[in-house]
Write a protein that holds these residues in place. Structure first.
Motif, PDB file in Angstrom:
ATOM      1  N   PRO A 260       5.970   1.407 -12.505  1.00  0.00           N
ATOM      2  CA  PRO A 260       7.124   0.803 -13.175  1.00  0.00           C
ATOM      3  C   PRO A 260       8.405   1.625 -13.123  1.00  0.00           C
ATOM      4  CG  PRO A 260       5.158   0.558 -14.520  1.00  0.00           C
ATOM      5  CD  PRO A 260       4.778   1.443 -13.380  1.00  0.00           C
ATOM      6  N   ALA A 261       8.292   2.943 -13.125  1.00  0.00           N
ATOM      7  CA  ALA A 261       9.493   3.783 -13.149  1.00  0.00           C
ATOM      8  C   ALA A 261      10.026   4.120 -11.758  1.00  0.00           C
ATOM      9  CB  ALA A 261       9.214   5.078 -13.908  1.00  0.00           C
ATOM     10  N   THR A 262       9.348   3.676 -10.717  1.00  0.00           N
ATOM     11  CA  THR A 262       9.747   4.015  -9.356  1.00  0.00           C
ATOM     12  C   THR A 262      10.943   3.190  -8.909  1.00  0.00           C
ATOM     13  OG1 THR A 262       7.501   4.648  -8.734  1.00  0.00           O
ATOM     14  CG2 THR A 262       8.988   4.065  -6.945  1.00  0.00           C
ATOM     15  N   VAL A 263      11.989   3.850  -8.443  1.00  0.00           N
ATOM     16  CA  VAL A 263      13.170   3.151  -7.939  1.00  0.00           C
ATOM     17  C   VAL A 263      12.824   2.464  -6.621  1.00  0.00           C
ATOM     18  CG1 VAL A 263      15.495   3.456  -6.998  1.00  0.00           C
ATOM     19  CG2 VAL A 263      14.808   4.693  -9.064  1.00  0.00           C
ATOM     20  N   LEU A 264      13.258   1.207  -6.503  1.00  0.00           N
ATOM     21  CA  LEU A 264      13.138   0.469  -5.248  1.00  0.00           C
ATOM     22  C   LEU A 264      14.541   0.368  -4.659  1.00  0.00           C
ATOM     23  CD1 LEU A 264      10.756  -2.488  -6.287  1.00  0.00           C
ATOM     24  CD2 LEU A 264      10.157  -0.176  -5.500  1.00  0.00           C
ATOM     25  N   ALA A 265      14.807   1.148  -3.631  1.00  0.00           N
ATOM     26  CA  ALA A 265      16.136   1.198  -3.018  1.00  0.00           C
ATOM     27  C   ALA A 265      16.096   0.519  -1.660  1.00  0.00           C
ATOM     28  CB  ALA A 265      16.593   2.646  -2.867  1.00  0.00           C
ATOM     29  N   SER A 266      17.094  -0.280  -1.391  1.00  0.00           N
ATOM     30  CA  SER A 266      17.201  -0.952  -0.097  1.00  0.00           C
ATOM     31  C   SER A 266      18.342  -0.350   0.707  1.00  0.00           C
ATOM     32  CB  SER A 266      17.460  -2.449  -0.289  1.00  0.00           C
ATOM     33  OG  SER A 266      17.677  -3.086   0.959  1.00  0.00           O
ATOM     34  N   SER A 267      18.125  -0.207   2.002  1.00  0.00           N
ATOM     35  CA  SER A 267      19.175   0.267   2.898  1.00  0.00           C
ATOM     36  C   SER A 267      20.114  -0.854   3.329  1.00  0.00           C
ATOM     37  CB  SER A 267      18.560   0.910   4.147  1.00  0.00           C
ATOM     38  OG  SER A 267      17.839   2.073   3.840  1.00  0.00           O
TER      39      SER A 267
ATOM     40  N   GLU B 228       0.833  -1.210   0.000  1.00  0.00           N
ATOM     41  CA  GLU B 228       0.000   0.000   0.000  1.00  0.00           C
ATOM     42  C   GLU B 228       0.861   1.251   0.000  1.00  0.00           C
ATOM     43  OE1 GLU B 228      -3.295   2.244   2.880  1.00  0.00           O
ATOM     44  OE2 GLU B 228      -2.928   0.082   3.117  1.00  0.00           O
ATOM     45  N   ALA B 229       1.975   1.216   0.729  1.00  0.00           N
ATOM     46  CA  ALA B 229       2.873   2.372   0.752  1.00  0.00           C
ATOM     47  C   ALA B 229       3.526   2.576  -0.609  1.00  0.00           C
ATOM     48  CB  ALA B 229       3.944   2.177   1.822  1.00  0.00           C
ATOM     49  N   ALA B 230       3.885   1.489  -1.286  1.00  0.00           N
ATOM     50  CA  ALA B 230       4.572   1.590  -2.574  1.00  0.00           C
ATOM     51  C   ALA B 230       3.644   1.998  -3.704  1.00  0.00           C
ATOM     52  CB  ALA B 230       5.239   0.255  -2.908  1.00  0.00           C
ATOM     53  N   ASP B 231       2.369   1.712  -3.567  1.00  0.00           N
ATOM     54  CA  ASP B 231       1.398   2.030  -4.620  1.00  0.00           C
ATOM     55  C   ASP B 231       1.333   3.547  -4.806  1.00  0.00           C
ATOM     56  OD1 ASP B 231      -0.644   1.973  -6.475  1.00  0.00           O
ATOM     57  OD2 ASP B 231      -2.222   1.549  -5.019  1.00  0.00           O
ATOM     58  N   GLY B 232       1.755   4.036  -5.953  1.00  0.00           N
ATOM     59  CA  GLY B 232       1.727   5.469  -6.232  1.00  0.00           C
ATOM     60  C   GLY B 232       2.946   6.225  -5.743  1.00  0.00           C
ATOM     61  N   ALA B 233       3.923   5.530  -5.146  1.00  0.00           N
ATOM     62  CA  ALA B 233       5.128   6.215  -4.647  1.00  0.00           C
ATOM     63  C   ALA B 233       6.056   6.584  -5.796  1.00  0.00           C
ATOM     64  CB  ALA B 233       5.872   5.321  -3.654  1.00  0.00           C
ATOM     65  N   ASP B 234       6.756   7.705  -5.635  1.00  0.00           N
ATOM     66  CA  ASP B 234       7.768   8.132  -6.612  1.00  0.00           C
ATOM     67  C   ASP B 234       9.141   7.553  -6.303  1.00  0.00           C
ATOM     68  OD1 ASP B 234       6.004   9.998  -8.071  1.00  0.00           O
ATOM     69  OD2 ASP B 234       6.030  11.111  -6.183  1.00  0.00           O
ATOM     70  N   PHE B 235       9.336   7.153  -5.056  1.00  0.00           N
ATOM     71  CA  PHE B 235      10.617   6.587  -4.626  1.00  0.00           C
ATOM     72  C   PHE B 235      10.348   5.719  -3.413  1.00  0.00           C
ATOM     73  CE2 PHE B 235      14.830   6.533  -2.628  1.00  0.00           C
ATOM     74  CZ  PHE B 235      15.669   6.393  -3.737  1.00  0.00           C
TER      75      PHE B 235
ATOM     76  N   GLU C   3      15.115  -4.031 -13.059  1.00  0.00           N
ATOM     77  CA  GLU C   3      16.048  -2.973 -13.475  1.00  0.00           C
ATOM     78  C   GLU C   3      15.955  -1.728 -12.605  1.00  0.00           C
ATOM     79  OE1 GLU C   3      12.171  -2.003 -15.326  1.00  0.00           O
ATOM     80  OE2 GLU C   3      13.350  -3.844 -15.152  1.00  0.00           O
ATOM     81  N   ARG C   4      14.872  -1.598 -11.808  1.00  0.00           N
ATOM     82  CA  ARG C   4      14.769  -0.394 -10.964  1.00  0.00           C
ATOM     83  C   ARG C   4      15.162  -0.673  -9.510  1.00  0.00           C
ATOM     84  NH1 ARG C   4       9.091   0.055  -9.639  1.00  0.00           N
ATOM     85  NH2 ARG C   4       8.046  -1.941  -9.833  1.00  0.00           N
TER      86      ARG C   4
END
Length: 311
Positions: free
Chosen positions: A102-109, A70-77, A127-128
């Motif tokens: 699809p264009a949203t970067v998924l970054a892990s700490s 739910e948090a990721a839905d519509g997120a820009d980052f 790829e993101r």
């Protein structure tokens, strides 16, 4: 920008405060009981430090859910900060990959799991996916290690780097996947020898802390190991240093220790730290550390060569 902060422990709460302080909407997610209250308390606790830096996290822009998708839905980052467990990361990133645009970067700490390993769970858009590893606490320390995986696109690297720079961070690209990335490997090298020196009775824990804090650590806070070495060489620079001090340095390398964390060494380290901090007000110590860190970072930013966030 709408940022999703997934996992709101120590690192996640610090990221959330930083995003809020730069005027972004934050949707935070954590399934742990009491996570929302703990997050809001942490953001409030970080506020004085951010205000000293001329920033102010707006808690009204923070929303919360117990569902990462739910948090990721519509997120820009998306900045993920879950536990360092591959099985959990698999489930988490599969859900994030399915939910995020699809264009949203998924970054892990993550500090220990490689981005290529994380990408295996992302069937839609591997790829993101990348690692954006901060140095704790992220709302104070500028460094972020940007680590692409085998499938990560250059566009994702560029987008993540721009986001981190816009937050006043100093992103550094790691050009090969390594356990611990860069900063933690350098720390581990120092800890290895420090533990060896304690184990062999060459110094106490307090002695070694003093050696770093009142010696090379002061220079290391301003410039890195190579430029510091270059400046030590006078007009000849690092070439002079390597020519004249290279062989003695190799002799030291050959003599460095290989300690093991056996019960005796662990006990020596723990009791040594306890003795060093006996009678110290820990809350005051942390507060003074954070204030001095901010003063140093601000002073570096005001210089022409030592500061700045440009990659």
């Amino acid at each position: 920008m709408r940022a999703a902060v997934v996992g709101t422990g120590v690192i996640g709460a610090s990221w959330a405060a930083l995003f809020l302080a730069h005027g972004h909407d934050v949707v935070a997610a954590d399934p742990a009981p009491g996570a929302e209250d703990a997050l809001r308390e942490a953001v409030a606790a970080h506020r004085p430090a951010l205000e000293r830096a001329g920033l102010a996290p707006d808690a009204a822009r923070l929303s919360f859910t117990d569902d990462p998708a739910e948090a990721a839905d519509g997120a820009d980052f998306v900045q993920e900060n879950g536990p360092e467990r591959p099985d959990l990361k698999d489930r988490l990133f599969a859900a994030l990959d399915e939910a995020a645009p699809p264009a949203t970067v998924l970054a892990s700490s993550s500090s220990g799991i490689t981005p290529s390993r994380i990408q295996r769970a992302c069937a839609r858009h591997p790829e993101r996916v990348l690692v954006g590893h901060p140095f704790n606490p992220p709302h104070l320390i500028p460094l972020v290690e940007v680590v692409p995986g085998a499938a990560t696109s250059e566009e994702a690297v560029r987008a993540a780097t721009e986001v981190y720079a816009s937050l006043g961070r100093r992103p550094v690209r790691v050009r090969r996947e390594l356990p611990g990335h860069l900063a933690n490997r350098l720390q581990a090298a120092l800890w290895r020898e420090a533990y060896h020196l304690v184990a062999t009775g060459a110094a106490t824990v307090a002695d070694l802390d003093a050696v770093i804090a009142h010696g090379p650590g002061l220079r290391w806070a301003l410039l890195g190991p190579f430029v510091n070495q270059h400046l030590s060489g006078g007009s000849g620079g690092i070439a002079h240093i390597l020519e004249h001090l290279g062989p003695p340095t190799e002799q030291i390398w050959d003599d460095l220790g290989d300690p093991r964390l056996n019960p005796g060494l662990v006990n020596a380290i723990v009791t040594g730290v306890a003795a060093e901090l006996d009678g110290v007000d820990m809350a005051a110590l942390v507060a003074e550390r954070d204030q001095l860190l901010q003063l140093l970072i601000a002073a570096k930013s005001a210089t022409t060569t030592l500061g700045g966030t440009t990659p």
